[in-house]
Each structure stands twice: as structure tokens, then as C-alpha cells.
Design an enzyme around this catalytic site. Sequence first.
Site, mmCIF file in Angstrom:
data_model
loop_
_atom_site.group_PDB
_atom_site.id
_atom_site.type_symbol
_atom_site.label_atom_id
_atom_site.label_comp_id
_atom_site.label_asym_id
_atom_site.label_seq_id
_atom_site.Cartn_x
_atom_site.Cartn_y
_atom_site.Cartn_z
ATOM 1 N N ASN A 31 0.872 -1.178 0.000
ATOM 2 C CA ASN A 31 0.000 0.000 0.000
ATOM 3 C C ASN A 31 0.910 1.231 0.000
ATOM 4 O OD1 ASN A 31 -1.836 2.003 0.474
ATOM 5 N ND2 ASN A 31 -2.451 1.290 2.511
ATOM 6 N N TRP A 32 1.054 1.840 -1.166
ATOM 7 C CA TRP A 32 1.985 2.972 -1.295
ATOM 8 C C TRP A 32 1.423 4.256 -0.699
ATOM 9 C CZ3 TRP A 32 4.062 2.517 -7.075
ATOM 10 C CH2 TRP A 32 4.791 1.326 -7.200
ATOM 11 N N LYS A 33 0.157 4.259 -0.354
ATOM 12 C CA LYS A 33 -0.496 5.451 0.216
ATOM 13 C C LYS A 33 -0.226 6.669 -0.671
ATOM 14 C CE LYS A 33 -0.292 3.211 4.658
ATOM 15 N NZ LYS A 33 -0.256 3.291 6.100
ATOM 16 N N HIS A 54 -9.780 1.110 4.837
ATOM 17 C CA HIS A 54 -8.501 1.371 5.513
ATOM 18 C C HIS A 54 -8.734 2.365 6.652
ATOM 19 C CE1 HIS A 54 -4.418 2.580 6.331
ATOM 20 N NE2 HIS A 54 -4.022 1.488 5.688
ATOM 21 N N GLU A 91 -7.072 4.774 7.684
ATOM 22 C CA GLU A 91 -6.820 6.184 7.332
ATOM 23 C C GLU A 91 -8.047 6.780 6.639
ATOM 24 O OE1 GLU A 91 -3.096 5.576 5.276
ATOM 25 O OE2 GLU A 91 -2.184 5.020 7.185
ATOM 26 N N GLU A 140 -5.638 -4.908 10.360
ATOM 27 C CA GLU A 140 -4.584 -3.926 10.631
ATOM 28 C C GLU A 140 -4.911 -3.175 11.912
ATOM 29 O OE1 GLU A 140 -2.580 -2.645 6.670
ATOM 30 O OE2 GLU A 140 -4.436 -1.523 6.865
ATOM 31 N N GLY A 144 2.225 2.169 10.723
ATOM 32 C CA GLY A 144 3.207 3.248 10.589
ATOM 33 C C GLY A 144 3.907 3.613 11.883
ATOM 34 N N SER A 156 3.090 -2.199 10.235
ATOM 35 C CA SER A 156 4.547 -2.278 10.439
ATOM 36 C C SER A 156 5.140 -3.645 10.081
ATOM 37 C CB SER A 156 4.920 -1.880 11.869
ATOM 38 O OG SER A 156 4.532 -0.541 12.114
ATOM 39 N N GLY A 179 2.681 -1.206 4.263
ATOM 40 C CA GLY A 179 2.753 0.215 3.938
ATOM 41 C C GLY A 179 4.193 0.644 3.728
ATOM 42 N N GLY A 180 4.797 1.226 4.749
ATOM 43 C CA GLY A 180 6.147 1.807 4.649
ATOM 44 C C GLY A 180 7.161 0.907 3.968
#
Length: 263
Positions: free
Chosen positions: A13-15, A106, A108, A178, A184, A222, A243-244
Site C-alpha cells: 500500500n503505497w499510500k 482502511h 486512514e 490492521e 506506521g 509495520s 505500507g512503509g
Amino acid sequence: MSASTITPWVVGNWKMNPMQADAGQLVQNLKKLLQDQIIAESACHIGVAPVSIALLNVQAAFKDAGRQILTVAQDLSRIAGTGAYTGEVSAELLKDSQINFVLVGHSERREIFAETADIIQAKVKHALTAGLTVIYCVGESLEQRENGQAEQVVLQQICDIASVVEAEQWVNIVIAYEPIWAIGTGKTASPEDAQAMHAAIRLGVSQITPAGQTMALLYGGSVKPENAVELAACPDINGALVGGASLNAESFYKIAQAFANTK
Ligand code: PGA
């Protein structure tokens, strides 16, 4: 097929990242790693979710990757079809561009963009109706976990969409658990806690549909190469939403490898 024989999914997930040049480099680096040591499609589904304006470029750039790399939309409109809805991209428009996968729910989107259960329900319904596969994200906050409500919150998030999913559409849903406090933050749920939640999700979904037995349940929050192996060893963790660490080709590749190797 038992839970442990489910083909895992590893989705990046590159956000709201990265800039075009870096995205191009990321794709090239990932392709190079796959060329040097291919991860069989049967061992792991691999996907990336870039920003909407990059979906088609990224999809085209992975055409010669030597294996399928799924291109996943990060969001879709709560309104179906086409029409005067400035700024929106519907399920049908995604499907029309051969984007066959989409993230919904998600944390976010739920928290920053105030997506309610009703909005999420509409998105899931339209995505499934258009023939997309939904990666449905669920997860509790730290406060909810500390109050002992984690399982109840997550199962409620699954119940929120159950009324709009037709019996035969459950096979087009993947669930990503998640925990919000792990996204994150560098904190990961312990493999034991993650497995316990995944087992509860499998049981809960299986009470709604037989597809629960074979549904891929991804863990997110994470995930990195250092913790992927032990997460992948858990019987009900069938992949990761990353993600990251997905913004670095080598880290992402290693996570995919960890899941491909253990299943
Ligand atoms: P993270 O994000 O891996 O950076 O924690 C996961 C996600 O939000 O999907």
C-alpha cells in the site's frame, strides 16, 4: 483446502507516495529482484496499490515482470457508474481500466476522511457488483484493545458489510486485519495476538459464509522483513498488507518471499 494451504497475498500500500520518478524506480527495482529470483505465482499473489494517477502506468510497467503483479486501487467512489461527480472514480471506471482490485475500509480512510460504515458498505457493494475483488481492512484502536474490545470491534466491521455481500461474492473478498496502533508506528502485533485475531475473524466469517474457510486473511501494521517470517508462520495469517516497507523494493520482495516460502 485448509487455511494453511491458502495462497498468500502480499500487497504494497503505497499510500500518498512516491513521486513519479521514484515510483518508476521502485517498479524497476522490484522487477529486477523478481527476474533474479522469481517468486512463483502459485506461491504468493503479489500486488501494489499506487496513487490513482499512477495506476495505469504501474500496471503497464509490470506487464513484462515475468509474473503477474496485481495493480490495486487504494479507494473507489461510494457512487456507482458514471455521472456528474467531480473528483470521483467509480468501481465501473476501475474495472473498465482493468484495475480489478481495490482497498476498502482502511483506517486512514475511516479516521482522516470520516468514512462511516454506510459509506464503506456502499463502496464494498459497488466494487463487488462491478466484479472487483475487495481487500477489506479492519482493525481496532489502541484504546479499544486496552479495553478488551478488539475482537468485538473487528467482528462488527465485518458484520457492517455482510448485508451487502451476496452469497457468491464472498470469494471476491480478502480481509486485511490492521490494528490501528500498529500502522506506521513500528509496533507490530505479536504473532500470537495477530494469529488469535485472525482465528477469530476466520471463525466469524465462517459463520456467515463457507468461503471463510479459504479466505485469505492478511495482517498489516509495520510489517517488515524482520517480522515477516514469524507472522507468515501463523496458520491463519495468509499474507500482508505492507505500507512503509513496500516503498523499498528489497524489503517488499523479502516480505513476499517470507510468505511464499512458508505456505
Ligand atoms: P505500515 O502500513 O506497514 O506502514 O504500518 C500498513 C497499512 O496501512 O496498510
